[in-house]
Structure formats: structure tokens, C-alpha cells
Enzyme design. Structure first.
Site, PDB file in Angstrom:
ATOM      1  N   VAL A  46       0.834  -1.207   0.000  1.00 17.12           N
ATOM      2  CA  VAL A  46       0.000   0.000   0.000  1.00 17.12           C
ATOM      3  C   VAL A  46       0.871   1.260   0.000  1.00 17.12           C
ATOM      4  CG1 VAL A  46      -1.779   1.288   1.275  1.00 17.12           C
ATOM      5  CG2 VAL A  46      -1.890  -1.206   1.155  1.00 17.12           C
ATOM      6  N   CYS A  47       1.967   1.219   0.716  1.00 12.59           N
ATOM      7  CA  CYS A  47       2.813   2.405   0.900  1.00 12.59           C
ATOM      8  C   CYS A  47       3.255   3.070  -0.404  1.00 12.59           C
ATOM      9  CB  CYS A  47       4.023   2.071   1.759  1.00 12.59           C
ATOM     10  SG  CYS A  47       3.594   1.431   3.392  1.00 12.59           S
TER      11      CYS A  47
END
Length: 182
Positions: free
Chosen positions: A52-53
Site C-alpha cells: 500500500v505504501c
């Protein structure tokens, strides 16, 4: 306890990594002194080399010039080292293009002071702080580890904060602000 709106961001000199031109060489950054008269958008992600980052980092990077147009600087951070940041940027051209400083808070000094460490995991939550030119927090959002943020919403909130007016729900730049009758 997490710092919140109205609290002053503490001063910490942290390792920083920016760009992929050279290996980290001990450069540091204190966000409370590095950008006088600027708004700061500090956003933490849990860990480099995750799923996700990078979507968030790329999303913020895509809006960097929009933040700059509002006299705001983007500052990313995680609890990884500057060398891990460097390696991650080298591994993905989209991250390499996210040209703003990445704090390496592997000591967790700032993240602890902000109150955003997940105790069992030892990483930071997805926390976003909009900080005014006097280093006072004006907005905080904190997400769990699995839910990404919306950088455009951070920009919208910055716009609203900078009006210093009453902004209704879903207000966007250029719309009318509220003018209560006296």
C-alpha cells in the site's frame, strides 16, 4: 497519546534520504527549522518494500507541485533507515520520481513523540500531519496499516486551513466559505 491539533511538533534531527543520485551520507533534517515560513505535510507510512505504501508515496509525489503552490512542503517518513529508503527508490522509478525528503526515523524518536507507533509491530501507523509555519499541528489523520490515504484530500484540507475561514463539508478551493450573520 498521539499529538493532535494545537500541539507543537517536537524538534528532532533525523536522517533524511532524497533522490537516488548518491548513497546516503549522513544528511539530517529537522522539520521544525528546515522550512521557515512554510506549511509542512508530514506523512508516515509503516514500512518500505510493502504494497500500500508506494501507492501513497507516488500519489503524494504526483501532487508535489500543487502543495508547493500553497507554500507547503511534503515530507515522507517511515521507521526504516536512509539506506533502505535509498534501495527502495532505486528499485522503482515511480518512487525515485517522488522527489521530496524521506525521513529515516529508525530510532522512532519522532514517531514515538507523535504517538503513532504500533506497539506490537514496531512500525508507524499511516499518519498525516498538516503543520502550519509556526510548527503547530492543524490537522491529523491516522489510518490503520491496511488502508491507504487520499493525497488529494490532504490538499483539499490544506486549502481549507489556509483560508482561515469556516469551510463547510466537501468544500473545495474556489467555493464560497461560510459567513455567519453577526
Amino acid at each position: 497519546m498521539a499529538l493532535t491539533v494545537g500541539d507543537t511538533v517536537p524538534s528532532f534531527e533525523l536522517p533524511v534520504q532524497q533522490g537516488i543520485g548518491a548513497l546516503p551520507d549522513g544528511e539530517t533534517l529537522d522539520i521544525t527549522t528546515a522550512y521557515p515560513n512554510k506549511w509542512k505535510v508530514l506523512f508516515y507510512w509503516p514500512k518500505d518494500f510493502t504494497f500500500v505504501c508506494p501507492t501513497e508515496i507516488i500519489g503524494y509525489g504526483d501532487l508535489k507541485s500543487d502543495f508547493e503552490d500553497r507554500d507547503a512542503v511534503l515530507i515522507g517518513a517511515s521507521t526504516d533507515t536512509d539506506f533502505v529508503h535509498f534501495a527502495w527508490r532505486k528499485s522503482d522509478e515511480r518512487l525515485a520520481a517522488a522527489d521530496f525528503p524521506w525521513l529515516a526515523d529508525n530510532s522512532k524518536h519522532l514517531a514515538d513523540a507523535l504517538g503513532i507507533i504500533v506497539k506490537d509491530a514496531g512500525v508507524a501507523l499511516r499518519a498525516t500531519f498538516i503543520i502550519d509555519p509556526d510548527n503547530v499541528i492543524q490537522h491529523v489523520t491516522i489510518n490503520g496499516l491496511n488502508v491507504g490515504r487520499n493525497p488529494a484530500e490532504t490538499l483539499r484540507i490544506l486549502d481549507a486551513l489556509q483560508t482561515d475561514e469556516l469551510c463547510p463539508c466537501n468544500w473545495s478551493e474556489g467555493q464560497e466559505v461560510l459567513k455567519p450573520a453577526a
